[in-house]
Design an enzyme around this catalytic site. Structure first.
Site, mmCIF file in Angstrom:
data_model
loop_
_atom_site.group_PDB
_atom_site.id
_atom_site.type_symbol
_atom_site.label_atom_id
_atom_site.label_comp_id
_atom_site.label_asym_id
_atom_site.label_seq_id
_atom_site.Cartn_x
_atom_site.Cartn_y
_atom_site.Cartn_z
ATOM 1 N N ILE A 18 51.641 55.328 60.771
ATOM 2 C CA ILE A 18 50.727 55.112 61.894
ATOM 3 C C ILE A 18 51.451 55.252 63.224
ATOM 4 O O ILE A 18 50.954 55.886 64.161
ATOM 5 C CB ILE A 18 50.052 53.737 61.781
ATOM 6 C CG1 ILE A 18 49.095 53.713 60.595
ATOM 7 C CG2 ILE A 18 49.306 53.389 63.071
ATOM 8 C CD1 ILE A 18 48.522 52.343 60.276
ATOM 9 N N ASP A 37 62.474 52.131 66.886
ATOM 10 C CA ASP A 37 62.445 51.903 65.442
ATOM 11 C C ASP A 37 63.851 51.551 64.969
ATOM 12 O O ASP A 37 64.837 52.067 65.501
ATOM 13 C CB ASP A 37 61.965 53.168 64.720
ATOM 14 C CG ASP A 37 61.371 52.892 63.355
ATOM 15 O OD1 ASP A 37 62.112 52.403 62.484
ATOM 16 O OD2 ASP A 37 60.165 53.163 63.158
ATOM 17 N N VAL A 64 62.677 44.552 65.785
ATOM 18 C CA VAL A 64 61.798 43.595 66.465
ATOM 19 C C VAL A 64 62.061 42.158 66.051
ATOM 20 O O VAL A 64 61.516 41.226 66.662
ATOM 21 C CB VAL A 64 60.303 43.945 66.253
ATOM 22 C CG1 VAL A 64 59.976 45.303 66.824
ATOM 23 C CG2 VAL A 64 59.911 43.823 64.790
ATOM 24 N N ASN A 90 53.348 48.206 66.688
ATOM 25 C CA ASN A 90 52.932 48.803 65.427
ATOM 26 C C ASN A 90 53.679 48.265 64.214
ATOM 27 O O ASN A 90 53.306 48.567 63.088
ATOM 28 C CB ASN A 90 53.121 50.332 65.503
ATOM 29 C CG ASN A 90 52.820 51.011 64.191
ATOM 30 O OD1 ASN A 90 51.698 50.950 63.689
ATOM 31 N ND2 ASN A 90 53.831 51.632 63.607
ATOM 32 N N SER A 142 45.216 44.437 61.215
ATOM 33 C CA SER A 142 44.766 44.806 59.877
ATOM 34 C C SER A 142 43.452 44.103 59.600
ATOM 35 O O SER A 142 43.192 43.002 60.113
ATOM 36 C CB SER A 142 45.795 44.384 58.830
ATOM 37 O OG SER A 142 45.291 44.577 57.518
ATOM 38 N N TYR A 154 51.393 38.195 55.146
ATOM 39 C CA TYR A 154 51.074 39.328 56.019
ATOM 40 C C TYR A 154 49.720 39.121 56.689
ATOM 41 O O TYR A 154 49.566 39.335 57.902
ATOM 42 C CB TYR A 154 51.083 40.593 55.173
ATOM 43 C CG TYR A 154 50.546 41.838 55.826
ATOM 44 C CD1 TYR A 154 51.335 42.578 56.700
ATOM 45 C CD2 TYR A 154 49.269 42.310 55.536
ATOM 46 C CE1 TYR A 154 50.857 43.749 57.275
ATOM 47 C CE2 TYR A 154 48.783 43.475 56.106
ATOM 48 C CZ TYR A 154 49.579 44.192 56.977
ATOM 49 O OH TYR A 154 49.098 45.344 57.546
ATOM 50 N N LYS A 158 48.817 38.778 60.648
ATOM 51 C CA LYS A 158 47.890 39.675 61.331
ATOM 52 C C LYS A 158 46.756 38.901 61.995
ATOM 53 O O LYS A 158 46.285 39.279 63.079
ATOM 54 C CB LYS A 158 47.321 40.697 60.344
ATOM 55 C CG LYS A 158 48.333 41.732 59.867
ATOM 56 C CD LYS A 158 48.834 42.630 60.989
ATOM 57 C CE LYS A 158 49.630 43.816 60.446
ATOM 58 N NZ LYS A 158 50.131 44.687 61.524
ATOM 59 N N TYR A 213 35.657 52.616 49.496
ATOM 60 C CA TYR A 213 35.187 52.503 50.874
ATOM 61 C C TYR A 213 33.874 53.271 51.045
ATOM 62 O O TYR A 213 33.672 54.313 50.405
ATOM 63 C CB TYR A 213 36.234 53.088 51.840
ATOM 64 C CG TYR A 213 37.376 52.166 52.148
ATOM 65 C CD1 TYR A 213 37.475 51.555 53.388
ATOM 66 C CD2 TYR A 213 38.370 51.894 51.207
ATOM 67 C CE1 TYR A 213 38.529 50.707 53.693
ATOM 68 C CE2 TYR A 213 39.422 51.046 51.498
ATOM 69 C CZ TYR A 213 39.496 50.455 52.741
ATOM 70 O OH TYR A 213 40.538 49.605 53.036
#
Length: 264
Positions: A18, A37, A64, A90, A142, A154, A158, A213
């Site tokens: 992404i 990165d 990060v 990101n 997310s 996670y 988020k 989906y």
């Protein structure tokens, strides 16, 4: 030149997936992009590939989870570009385990880069964003932060990122800043992707999930990059504090993927 002519952008986690798609999209619309990165070799390769097409993209090392590394990456981006207009958070680390098997070490492995990493990046970038007439932050969250799809550490991180987004949007709005006698403001928004075809997924798994989906396919990194580009642009000038699901209609369907994420 496009919507981001003369805009300086910093994309964390921009070497792959992404983040790479976001860097490509914004640079194609005129932005000068710094990819931050911890995979420096991949970041440099991505920057070189995008620059070969005529864009201006550079790479810097950034972990990060390390405040000094974040501060140095932001300082490098500002020094190279002379300003900073857009921060794209990101970085996110996922992992699967049932809650009773989740240890604190694993919780921190996922939550620190996903939530605290964004906190560190905003703290470092904020003074520069406030100096910009285009200053804004777009975070990649997310749908896991909106509904229960497993991956509890996670997902909790988020969800925290969504709350951070909305609180910062209000605190750094023109109304709040002027009431405090301060100059500058920053728009803050979040894109919440569904399942996206990246290296995090085995090809056969993401293909199978995609058929569940309503859009009958998994998302592509370019789908998220398009949403980030909109929120970061002047087209979204009256939008702040938004949590934007880009999820192929999954949340609207209401039938969660419990048989995929919670088999048996």
């Amino acid at each position: 030149m496009g919507r981001f002519a003369e805009h300086a952008v910093l994309v964390t986690g921009g070497a792959h997936g992404i983040g790479r798609a976001v860097a490509a999209r914004l640079s194609s619309e005129g932005a000068v992009v710094t990819i931050a990165d911890r995979d420096v070799e991949a970041a440099e390769a991505t920057a070189a590939e995008l620059s070969a097409g005529g864009a201006t993209v550079v790479a810097v090392a950034c972990d990060v989870t390390d405040r000094e590394s974040v501060d140095a990456a932001v300082a490098s981006a500002v020094e190279a570009q002379g300003r900073l207009d857009v921060l794209v958070n990101n970085v996110g680390v996922a992992g699967w385990s049932r809650f009773e098997d989740l240890e604190e070490e694993e919780w921190h492995r996922q939550a620190d880069p996903t939530l605290l990493g964004a906190f560190r990046c905003v703290k470092a970038a904020l003074p520069h964003l406030l100096d910009s007439p285009h200053g804004n932050v777009v975070s990649v969250g997310s749908i896991n932060g909106i509904a229960a799809f497993g991956e509890v550490a996670y997902s909790a991180a988020k969800a925290g990122l969504q709350s951070l987004t909305q609180n910062l949007a209000v605190e750094y709005s023109p109304r709040s800043r002027r009431a405090a006698g301060l100059d500058g403001s920053v728009r803050v928004n979040l894109v919440a992707p569904g399942s996206i075809r990246t290296r995090a997924w085995e090809p056969e798994v993401i293909a199978r999930i995609g058929t569940r989906y309503p859009m009958f396919r998994p998302g592509e990194p370019a789908d998220i990059a398009a949403a980030v580009a909109f929120l970061a642009s002047g087209d979204a000038a009256w939008i702040t504090g938004l949590i934007l699901p880009v999820d192929g209609g999954l949340l609207a369907d209401g039938r969660l993927l419990t048989d995929v994420f919670f088999p048996g």
